[in-house]
Design a protein around this motif. Structure first.
Motif, mmCIF file in Angstrom:
data_model
loop_
_atom_site.group_PDB
_atom_site.id
_atom_site.type_symbol
_atom_site.label_atom_id
_atom_site.label_comp_id
_atom_site.label_asym_id
_atom_site.label_seq_id
_atom_site.Cartn_x
_atom_site.Cartn_y
_atom_site.Cartn_z
ATOM 1 N N ILE B 29 0.830 -1.197 0.000
ATOM 2 C CA ILE B 29 0.000 0.000 0.000
ATOM 3 C C ILE B 29 0.873 1.259 0.000
ATOM 4 O O ILE B 29 0.422 2.330 -0.396
ATOM 5 C CB ILE B 29 -0.968 -0.018 1.200
ATOM 6 C CG1 ILE B 29 -2.084 0.986 0.990
ATOM 7 C CG2 ILE B 29 -0.219 0.237 2.510
ATOM 8 C CD1 ILE B 29 -3.222 0.854 1.982
ATOM 9 N N SER B 30 2.134 1.131 0.413
ATOM 10 C CA SER B 30 3.035 2.278 0.438
ATOM 11 C C SER B 30 3.797 2.472 -0.866
ATOM 12 O O SER B 30 4.572 3.422 -1.003
ATOM 13 C CB SER B 30 4.040 2.129 1.588
ATOM 14 O OG SER B 30 3.363 2.091 2.830
ATOM 15 N N THR B 31 3.589 1.583 -1.815
ATOM 16 C CA THR B 31 4.314 1.642 -3.092
ATOM 17 C C THR B 31 3.859 2.831 -3.922
ATOM 18 O O THR B 31 2.663 3.055 -4.086
ATOM 19 C CB THR B 31 4.082 0.348 -3.894
ATOM 20 O OG1 THR B 31 4.448 -0.768 -3.096
ATOM 21 C CG2 THR B 31 4.906 0.352 -5.164
ATOM 22 N N TYR B 32 4.808 3.584 -4.477
ATOM 23 C CA TYR B 32 4.470 4.783 -5.239
ATOM 24 C C TYR B 32 3.954 4.502 -6.644
ATOM 25 O O TYR B 32 3.365 5.365 -7.276
ATOM 26 C CB TYR B 32 5.688 5.708 -5.314
ATOM 27 C CG TYR B 32 5.648 6.802 -4.280
ATOM 28 C CD1 TYR B 32 5.633 8.146 -4.654
ATOM 29 C CD2 TYR B 32 5.589 6.496 -2.923
ATOM 30 C CE1 TYR B 32 5.568 9.155 -3.707
ATOM 31 C CE2 TYR B 32 5.525 7.503 -1.974
ATOM 32 C CZ TYR B 32 5.511 8.831 -2.365
ATOM 33 O OH TYR B 32 5.432 9.831 -1.434
ATOM 34 N N TYR B 34 1.618 2.453 -7.477
ATOM 35 C CA TYR B 34 0.205 2.094 -7.480
ATOM 36 C C TYR B 34 -0.601 3.073 -6.658
ATOM 37 O O TYR B 34 -0.074 3.772 -5.791
ATOM 38 C CB TYR B 34 0.001 0.683 -6.913
ATOM 39 C CG TYR B 34 0.590 -0.416 -7.762
ATOM 40 C CD1 TYR B 34 1.753 -1.070 -7.379
ATOM 41 C CD2 TYR B 34 -0.027 -0.807 -8.946
ATOM 42 C CE1 TYR B 34 2.293 -2.074 -8.163
ATOM 43 C CE2 TYR B 34 0.512 -1.809 -9.734
ATOM 44 C CZ TYR B 34 1.664 -2.438 -9.331
ATOM 45 O OH TYR B 34 2.195 -3.438 -10.108
ATOM 46 N N SER B 35 -1.885 3.094 -6.949
ATOM 47 C CA SER B 35 -2.840 3.833 -6.147
ATOM 48 C C SER B 35 -3.920 2.841 -5.728
ATOM 49 O O SER B 35 -3.939 1.699 -6.192
ATOM 50 C CB SER B 35 -3.435 4.979 -6.975
ATOM 51 O OG SER B 35 -4.037 5.930 -6.145
ATOM 52 N N TRP B 36 -4.816 3.280 -4.855
ATOM 53 C CA TRP B 36 -5.799 2.378 -4.247
ATOM 54 C C TRP B 36 -7.188 2.983 -4.407
ATOM 55 O O TRP B 36 -7.439 4.104 -3.983
ATOM 56 C CB TRP B 36 -5.411 2.131 -2.791
ATOM 57 C CG TRP B 36 -4.007 1.611 -2.741
ATOM 58 C CD1 TRP B 36 -2.855 2.356 -2.670
ATOM 59 C CD2 TRP B 36 -3.596 0.247 -2.861
ATOM 60 N NE1 TRP B 36 -1.759 1.524 -2.728
ATOM 61 C CE2 TRP B 36 -2.177 0.234 -2.845
ATOM 62 C CE3 TRP B 36 -4.284 -0.968 -2.974
ATOM 63 C CZ2 TRP B 36 -1.452 -0.947 -2.932
ATOM 64 C CZ3 TRP B 36 -3.556 -2.145 -3.058
ATOM 65 C CH2 TRP B 36 -2.158 -2.131 -3.031
ATOM 66 N N SER B 37 -8.068 2.190 -4.991
ATOM 67 C CA SER B 37 -9.302 2.757 -5.531
ATOM 68 C C SER B 37 -10.552 2.078 -5.006
ATOM 69 O O SER B 37 -10.525 0.934 -4.549
ATOM 70 C CB SER B 37 -9.258 2.641 -7.058
ATOM 71 O OG SER B 37 -10.370 3.271 -7.652
ATOM 72 N N TRP B 38 -11.658 2.792 -5.093
ATOM 73 C CA TRP B 38 -12.991 2.252 -4.848
ATOM 74 C C TRP B 38 -13.813 2.375 -6.120
ATOM 75 O O TRP B 38 -13.795 3.412 -6.779
ATOM 76 C CB TRP B 38 -13.686 2.983 -3.707
ATOM 77 C CG TRP B 38 -13.092 2.703 -2.356
ATOM 78 C CD1 TRP B 38 -12.170 3.438 -1.691
ATOM 79 C CD2 TRP B 38 -13.394 1.576 -1.513
ATOM 80 N NE1 TRP B 38 -11.871 2.851 -0.483
ATOM 81 C CE2 TRP B 38 -12.615 1.704 -0.355
ATOM 82 C CE3 TRP B 38 -14.259 0.481 -1.622
ATOM 83 C CZ2 TRP B 38 -12.662 0.779 0.697
ATOM 84 C CZ3 TRP B 38 -14.315 -0.438 -0.589
ATOM 85 C CH2 TRP B 38 -13.520 -0.290 0.560
ATOM 86 N N VAL B 53 -6.788 6.856 -3.885
ATOM 87 C CA VAL B 53 -5.835 7.533 -3.007
ATOM 88 C C VAL B 53 -4.449 6.966 -3.250
ATOM 89 O O VAL B 53 -4.282 5.757 -3.418
ATOM 90 C CB VAL B 53 -6.250 7.393 -1.520
ATOM 91 C CG1 VAL B 53 -6.260 5.941 -1.068
ATOM 92 C CG2 VAL B 53 -5.351 8.238 -0.629
ATOM 93 N N HIS B 54 -3.463 7.852 -3.275
ATOM 94 C CA HIS B 54 -2.081 7.452 -3.512
ATOM 95 C C HIS B 54 -1.312 7.512 -2.197
ATOM 96 O O HIS B 54 -1.699 8.233 -1.278
ATOM 97 C CB HIS B 54 -1.453 8.388 -4.555
ATOM 98 C CG HIS B 54 -0.095 7.995 -5.004
ATOM 99 N ND1 HIS B 54 1.013 8.747 -4.717
ATOM 100 C CD2 HIS B 54 0.339 6.916 -5.718
ATOM 101 C CE1 HIS B 54 2.080 8.156 -5.237
ATOM 102 N NE2 HIS B 54 1.693 7.051 -5.850
ATOM 103 N N SER B 55 -0.224 6.773 -2.113
ATOM 104 C CA SER B 55 0.551 6.745 -0.874
ATOM 105 C C SER B 55 1.164 8.097 -0.539
ATOM 106 O O SER B 55 1.589 8.320 0.603
ATOM 107 C CB SER B 55 1.652 5.684 -0.957
ATOM 108 O OG SER B 55 2.522 5.946 -2.027
ATOM 109 N N SER B 56 1.203 9.011 -1.512
ATOM 110 C CA SER B 56 1.678 10.374 -1.236
ATOM 111 C C SER B 56 0.675 11.147 -0.385
ATOM 112 O O SER B 56 0.986 12.205 0.146
ATOM 113 C CB SER B 56 1.892 11.123 -2.555
ATOM 114 O OG SER B 56 0.656 11.269 -3.245
ATOM 115 N N GLY B 57 -0.559 10.604 -0.314
ATOM 116 C CA GLY B 57 -1.625 11.263 0.422
ATOM 117 C C GLY B 57 -2.638 11.941 -0.482
ATOM 118 O O GLY B 57 -3.711 12.338 -0.036
ATOM 119 N N SER B 58 -2.306 12.067 -1.757
ATOM 120 C CA SER B 58 -3.234 12.697 -2.702
ATOM 121 C C SER B 58 -4.409 11.781 -2.996
ATOM 122 O O SER B 58 -4.245 10.574 -3.172
ATOM 123 C CB SER B 58 -2.505 13.029 -4.006
ATOM 124 O OG SER B 58 -1.463 13.944 -3.778
#
Lengths: 110, 126
Positions: B29-32, B34-38, B53-58
């Motif tokens: 989940i911390s990998t830059y 990839y992002s995580w989606s619904w 949401v991306h691990s950068s917080g965006s």
């Protein structure tokens, strides 16, 4: 109404080749790549093709994709019963600033 | 590939807030990259991207839901979550979480969703 247009249904007999179309516009398919997903009823969608025609590991080479202009197509040759399901196309949309999906095509193996 | 698993309330009253979590089986989940989606799917209807949401917080949202949606990430616990406020019957759907590839450095643009969670059915009803 979906942004990308797919036929609601398609069918074929075992061993046949079937194609499923996906029509969009300049803001999506016209400028961006197309992804295809397969969903067997009652299960989550599964990635089938990305970047128009790239297969993830485990997807057989009898499944292929193409894109021309604002349309894309998924082809399945050597049709098998396990190919039954609903197929969705998807593409990034520059107007929405997000991905959009087609309405889905239900494939039946007769 | 990681395994994703949704959890949360399956029944929400109209005007209340829908909350779901997605657990990611590994630390990716911390990998830059990839992002995580619904994504959601109303009964008998097509898929709809909610946001990611991306691990950068965006975080980035579907404009049609933007005023009601928040997607956040808990890296320490390998999970990300969805909050959807002021729900109505139109929000009744199967909700899926998924990993999504980034198509730009900021992960504003995303590519393909893979893998997906098994889905969580949420009904909005009194």
């Amino acid at each position: 109404q979906s942004v990308l247009t797919q036929p609601p249904s398609a069918s074929g007999t075992p061993g046949q080749r079937v194609s499923i179309s996906c029509s969009g516009g300049r803001s999506n398919i016209g400028r961006n790549t197309v992804t295809w997903y397969q969903q067997v009823p009652g299960t989550a969608p599964k990635l089938l093709l990305y970047n128009n025609n790239q297969r993830p590991s485990g997807v057989p080479d009898r499944i292929s994709g193409s894109k021309s202009g604002t349309s894309a197509s998924l082809a399945i040759s050597g049709l098998q019963s396990e190919d039954e399901g609903i197929y969705y196309c998807s593409s990034w949309d520059d107007s929405l600033s997000g991905p959009v999906f087609g309405g889905g095509t239900e494939l039946t193996v007769l | 590939q990681p395994q994703l698993q949704e959890s949360g309330s399956g029944l929400v009253e109209p005007s209340q807030t829908l909350s779901l979590n997605c657990s990611v089986s590994d630390g990716s989940i911390s990998t830059y990259t990839y992002s995580w989606s619904w994504i959601r799917q109303p009964p008998g209807r097509a898929l709809e991207w909610i946001g990611h949401v991306h691990s950068s917080g965006s975080a980035y949202y579907n404009p049609s839901l933007k005023t009601r949606v928040t997607i956040s990430m808990d890296k320490a616990n390998h999970q990300f979550s969805l909050r959807l406020t002021s729900v109505t019957a139109a929000d009744t759907a199967m909700y899926y979480c998924a990993r999504v590839s980034c198509s730009s450095s900021s992960c504003y643009r995303i590519g393909s969703f893979d893998p997906w969670g098994q889905g969580a059915l949420v009904a909005v009803s009194s």
